[in-house]
Scaffold this motif. Structure first.
Motif, PDB file in Angstrom:
ATOM      1  N   ILE A 314     -15.537  -2.974  19.291  1.00 16.57           N
ATOM      2  CA  ILE A 314     -14.507  -4.029  19.247  1.00 16.57           C
ATOM      3  C   ILE A 314     -13.382  -3.745  20.240  1.00 16.57           C
ATOM      4  CG2 ILE A 314     -12.819  -5.227  17.781  1.00 16.57           C
ATOM      5  CD1 ILE A 314     -14.753  -4.697  15.408  1.00 16.57           C
ATOM      6  N   PRO A 315     -12.692  -2.570  20.172  1.00 21.81           N
ATOM      7  CA  PRO A 315     -11.631  -2.337  21.167  1.00 21.81           C
ATOM      8  C   PRO A 315     -12.155  -2.229  22.603  1.00 21.81           C
ATOM      9  CG  PRO A 315     -11.993  -0.367  19.812  1.00 21.81           C
ATOM     10  CD  PRO A 315     -12.754  -1.477  19.182  1.00 21.81           C
ATOM     11  N   VAL A 316     -13.361  -1.668  22.790  1.00 25.26           N
ATOM     12  CA  VAL A 316     -13.926  -1.555  24.139  1.00 25.26           C
ATOM     13  C   VAL A 316     -14.162  -2.947  24.732  1.00 25.26           C
ATOM     14  CG1 VAL A 316     -16.006  -0.903  25.434  1.00 25.26           C
ATOM     15  CG2 VAL A 316     -14.955   0.741  23.885  1.00 25.26           C
ATOM     16  N   ALA A 317     -14.760  -3.839  23.933  1.00 25.98           N
ATOM     17  CA  ALA A 317     -15.024  -5.207  24.396  1.00 25.98           C
ATOM     18  C   ALA A 317     -13.721  -5.949  24.680  1.00 25.98           C
ATOM     19  CB  ALA A 317     -15.853  -5.962  23.361  1.00 25.98           C
ATOM     20  N   MET A 318     -12.695  -5.738  23.850  1.00 33.09           N
ATOM     21  CA  MET A 318     -11.401  -6.404  24.077  1.00 33.09           C
ATOM     22  C   MET A 318     -10.762  -5.936  25.384  1.00 33.09           C
ATOM     23  SD  MET A 318      -9.715  -6.532  20.246  1.00 33.09           S
ATOM     24  CE  MET A 318      -8.326  -7.564  20.741  1.00 33.09           C
ATOM     25  N   LEU A 319     -10.847  -4.629  25.645  1.00 33.86           N
ATOM     26  CA  LEU A 319     -10.289  -4.087  26.887  1.00 33.86           C
ATOM     27  C   LEU A 319     -11.038  -4.636  28.100  1.00 33.86           C
ATOM     28  CD1 LEU A 319      -8.174  -2.077  28.007  1.00 33.86           C
ATOM     29  CD2 LEU A 319      -9.957  -0.313  27.911  1.00 33.86           C
ATOM     30  N   MET A 320     -12.372  -4.678  27.998  1.00 36.39           N
ATOM     31  CA  MET A 320     -13.168  -5.234  29.104  1.00 36.39           C
ATOM     32  C   MET A 320     -12.865  -6.711  29.307  1.00 36.39           C
ATOM     33  SD  MET A 320     -16.934  -3.569  28.690  1.00 36.39           S
ATOM     34  CE  MET A 320     -17.236  -1.844  29.056  1.00 36.39           C
ATOM     35  N   GLY A 321     -12.760  -7.445  28.204  1.00 38.51           N
ATOM     36  CA  GLY A 321     -12.484  -8.878  28.286  1.00 38.51           C
ATOM     37  C   GLY A 321     -11.171  -9.181  28.983  1.00 38.51           C
ATOM     38  N   TYR A 322     -10.171  -8.315  28.737  1.00 32.67           N
ATOM     39  CA  TYR A 322      -8.845  -8.535  29.339  1.00 32.67           C
ATOM     40  C   TYR A 322      -8.940  -8.517  30.866  1.00 32.67           C
ATOM     41  CZ  TYR A 322      -3.838  -8.146  30.212  1.00 32.67           C
ATOM     42  OH  TYR A 322      -2.559  -8.387  30.653  1.00 32.67           O
ATOM     43  N   TYR A 323      -9.759  -7.608  31.405  1.00 39.47           N
ATOM     44  CA  TYR A 323      -9.830  -7.454  32.861  1.00 39.47           C
ATOM     45  C   TYR A 323     -10.965  -8.243  33.504  1.00 39.47           C
ATOM     46  CZ  TYR A 323      -6.346  -3.803  32.426  1.00 39.47           C
ATOM     47  OH  TYR A 323      -5.175  -3.127  32.175  1.00 39.47           O
ATOM     48  N   ILE A 324     -12.049  -8.481  32.763  1.00 41.46           N
ATOM     49  CA  ILE A 324     -13.228  -9.081  33.402  1.00 41.46           C
ATOM     50  C   ILE A 324     -12.996 -10.535  33.784  1.00 41.46           C
ATOM     51  CG2 ILE A 324     -14.562 -10.068  31.470  1.00 41.46           C
ATOM     52  CD1 ILE A 324     -16.973  -8.411  32.610  1.00 41.46           C
ATOM     53  N   VAL A 325     -12.085 -11.223  33.057  1.00 40.92           N
ATOM     54  CA  VAL A 325     -11.823 -12.623  33.386  1.00 40.92           C
ATOM     55  C   VAL A 325     -11.176 -12.751  34.766  1.00 40.92           C
ATOM     56  CG1 VAL A 325      -9.505 -12.774  32.346  1.00 40.92           C
ATOM     57  CG2 VAL A 325     -10.944 -14.796  32.421  1.00 40.92           C
ATOM     58  N   LYS A 326     -10.482 -11.700  35.220  1.00 43.54           N
ATOM     59  CA  LYS A 326      -9.870 -11.729  36.557  1.00 43.54           C
ATOM     60  C   LYS A 326     -10.936 -11.703  37.655  1.00 43.54           C
ATOM     61  CE  LYS A 326      -5.894  -9.086  34.805  1.00 43.54           C
ATOM     62  NZ  LYS A 326      -4.892 -10.152  34.782  1.00 43.54           N
ATOM     63  N   ALA A 327     -12.152 -11.275  37.298  1.00 43.67           N
ATOM     64  CA  ALA A 327     -13.243 -11.208  38.282  1.00 43.67           C
ATOM     65  C   ALA A 327     -14.098 -12.470  38.305  1.00 43.67           C
ATOM     66  CB  ALA A 327     -14.127  -9.994  37.992  1.00 43.67           C
ATOM     67  N   GLU A 328     -13.786 -13.451  37.435  1.00 43.73           N
ATOM     68  CA  GLU A 328     -14.540 -14.712  37.443  1.00 43.73           C
ATOM     69  C   GLU A 328     -14.177 -15.512  38.690  1.00 43.73           C
ATOM     70  OE1 GLU A 328     -16.921 -15.655  35.760  1.00 43.73           O
ATOM     71  OE2 GLU A 328     -16.879 -14.732  33.789  1.00 43.73           O
ATOM     72  N   PRO A 329     -15.158 -15.940  39.494  1.00 41.60           N
ATOM     73  CA  PRO A 329     -14.845 -16.657  40.739  1.00 41.60           C
ATOM     74  C   PRO A 329     -14.026 -17.928  40.527  1.00 41.60           C
ATOM     75  CG  PRO A 329     -17.172 -16.049  40.663  1.00 41.60           C
ATOM     76  CD  PRO A 329     -16.606 -15.744  39.312  1.00 41.60           C
ATOM     77  N   ALA A 330     -14.369 -18.709  39.494  1.00 37.53           N
ATOM     78  CA  ALA A 330     -13.705 -20.004  39.305  1.00 37.53           C
ATOM     79  C   ALA A 330     -12.281 -19.861  38.774  1.00 37.53           C
ATOM     80  CB  ALA A 330     -14.533 -20.876  38.353  1.00 37.53           C
ATOM     81  N   VAL A 331     -11.955 -18.725  38.139  1.00 44.33           N
ATOM     82  CA  VAL A 331     -10.603 -18.515  37.603  1.00 44.33           C
ATOM     83  C   VAL A 331      -9.575 -18.509  38.734  1.00 44.33           C
ATOM     84  CG1 VAL A 331      -9.090 -16.791  36.508  1.00 44.33           C
ATOM     85  CG2 VAL A 331     -11.273 -17.379  35.467  1.00 44.33           C
ATOM     86  N   TYR A 332      -9.951 -17.912  39.871  1.00 44.63           N
ATOM     87  CA  TYR A 332      -9.057 -17.898  41.038  1.00 44.63           C
ATOM     88  C   TYR A 332      -8.709 -19.329  41.449  1.00 44.63           C
ATOM     89  CZ  TYR A 332      -8.022 -18.073  46.024  1.00 44.63           C
ATOM     90  OH  TYR A 332      -7.465 -18.384  47.235  1.00 44.63           O
TER      91      TYR A 332
END
Length: 490
Positions: A314-332
């Motif tokens: 749970i905490p590992v996935a939350m930490l990854m989720g916080y940063y991984i969305v910045k790597a989504e191409p469409a988010v930029y």
């Protein structure tokens, strides 16, 4: 990358083969992101804006509806993530599923454009459509439900989002009323509903007994040449896939260019160069994500779930989720357009933080589902109820941006790393992969709706407090500042 490496060298050891694949994939993703963001800025956004403004200038409503439907249909067929979704639903033929989802997006793009032109508020429309979705959810087989909700996030990916969002900006530019800028967002929000309804209806027609899960192949490489060959073998597949994806959009735009837009030669060359950058970027990005990241995510999920404390997921996935969305191409693309349209009132940094917090929460809840096997409806129904309830008290632009961001945040990075992470954990725990692991994309698409709107609510309350303070100061000090013989002109 830093989080995964920290886990690999501490609590979750993985084989050197998977680690090398992950690092090679990370290099390709970095290069792919660089080319894609440049291409989206040079080609996809200008193309969408010009087509949108030309569509709106057409006084013939029948022509507008037909072209909007055709555009939504073509752009959706172009979406690479839709091919991945089709493979997960064996009970429905791939072509039937792809055409149905494309029709769903096309129909809802028509609704979205008509809403903008007629200045219809977004919250009542979303409330009505999601009410239909959740009523249908009780008639869809359980094993098919998570896949149906995932489809809403999957089909609004790196190909669809830049074009559709720019289309909204182009349409709103024609309008001159005060809500035009607010209504420039919301197209992705409505287009995310179409695929969910389409896949649900197919689920009821075909009555599939279960979805499908194809186990991720964990690579084993003995040398650097084998590592290179592993990526080189897959590269032509993605080159073909992305070329077929970009071709319909390119042809549609060229027809518009010849008949209506007629851009200068210099502008046209710039757009064509941008399309080449987009193509190269997506090929590198998808190769890196699917070949390098997917096996690493799956294996890491298995290792963490088999540890003495599986709740660490749970905490590992939350930490990854916080940063991984910045790597989504469409988010930029979303963050940049939000900052431009609002003249910096909603900054790209604030948008990024809101999305990161939302995705972090959603990944934590998704891992709770993996560990407990709770039905996805226990999360989605309250979540959407809160999101739709807040929408009636938040400025219009925040609601449109929030519902757009849900579809944007759930892109290839989520599908290529976080979904395999959940699947790997589910395999290790002996759970039902189709009901418990699928739904990660749907969860990621839900929570930003709440976090972005909460930001809007806070902004509205802060603004009203500032306004009252200014009014109070003005009334108290205005007359003190005047000369004794001043003439007051009313």
């Amino acid at each position: 990358m830093a989080i995964v490496l920290a886990l690999c060298f501490s609590v979750a050891p993985i084989s050197p083969s998977i680690l090398l694949c992950f690092l090679m994939g990370a290099v390709l993703i970095l290069l792919g992101m660089m080319f894609f963001t440049l291409g989206a800025e040079m080609a996809m956004s200008p193309m969408g804006e010009r087509v949108g403004s030309c569509l709106t200038k057409s006084r013939n409503l029948v022509v507008l509806i037909f072209l909007a439907f055709l555009l939504g249909f073509i752009v959706t067929i172009s979406e690479p993530d839709l091919q991945v979704l089709a493979q997960q639903v064996p009970a429905v033929p791939n072509l039937v599923l792809i055409l149905s989802v494309a029709c769903g997006v096309g129909a809802f793009l028509v609704f979205a454009l008509l809403r903008m032109l007629l200045s219809i508020p977004l919250p009542p429309l979303l409330l009505g459509f999601y009410a239909v979705v959740f009523v249908l959810a009780f008639f869809v087989p359980d094993d098919f439900l998570s896949i149906a909700f995932d489809s809403g996030g999957v089909t609004t990916g790196p190909m669809t989002v830049p074009f559709i969002m720019a289309l909204g900006v182009g349409v709103s530019a024609i309008r001159s009323d005060r809500h035009a800028a607010d209504d420039s967002f919301g197209l992705v929000a409505l287009c995310s509903v179409g695929p969910i309804l389409a896949v649900m209806i197919l689920g009821m027609i075909f009555s599939p007994k279960e979805g499908a899960y194809t186990a991720v192949l964990i690579p084993e490489v003995d040398s650097s040449t084998q590592l290179f060959r592993l990526f080189a073998v897959e590269l032509p597949t993605y080159m073909k896939e992305i070329s077929l994806s970009l071709l319909p959009i390119f042809l549609f735009f060229m027809v518009f260019q010849l008949l209506v837009i007629k851009l200068s030669k210099r502008t046209l060359i710039k757009i064509l160069v941008g399309l080449v950058y987009t193509y190269v970027g997506l090929v590198l990005f998808l190769t890196g994500a699917n070949v390098g990241f997917m096996p690493a995510g799956n294996y890491l999920g298995q290792v963490l779930a088999k540890s003495s404390h599986p709740a660490v997921l749970i905490p590992v996935a939350m930490l990854m989720g916080y940063y991984i969305v910045k790597a989504e191409p469409a988010v930029y693309v979303l963050n940049r357009q939000v900052e431009e349209i609002t003249d910096g009132a909603i900054s790209a940094k604030a948008m990024g933080t809101g999305l990161s917090v939302g995705v972090s929460v959603s990944l934590g809840l998704a891992m709770v589902r993996v560990l407990t096997g709770i039905s996805i409806l226990w999360f989605l129904i309250p979540g959407y109820a809160v999101a739709l309830g807040i929408s009636f008290f938040v400025p219009r632009i925040y609601t449109a941006i929030a519902f757009d961001s849900g579809g944007v945040a759930s892109g290839p990075m989520t599908a290529a790393f976080l979904l395999p992470l959940a699947q790997g954990a589910c395999v290790a725990l002996g759970g039902n992969i189709v009901t418990d692991a699928f739904g990660v994309v749907a969860m990621v698409a839900m929570t930003p709706l709440i976090t972005i709107q909460v930001m809007g609510l806070a902004s509205k309350l802060a603004g009203s407090r500032r306004k009252k303070a200014v009014e109070r100061v003005t009334v108290e000090t205005a007359f003190d500042m005047l000369e004794e013989d001043a003439i007051i002109e009313l």
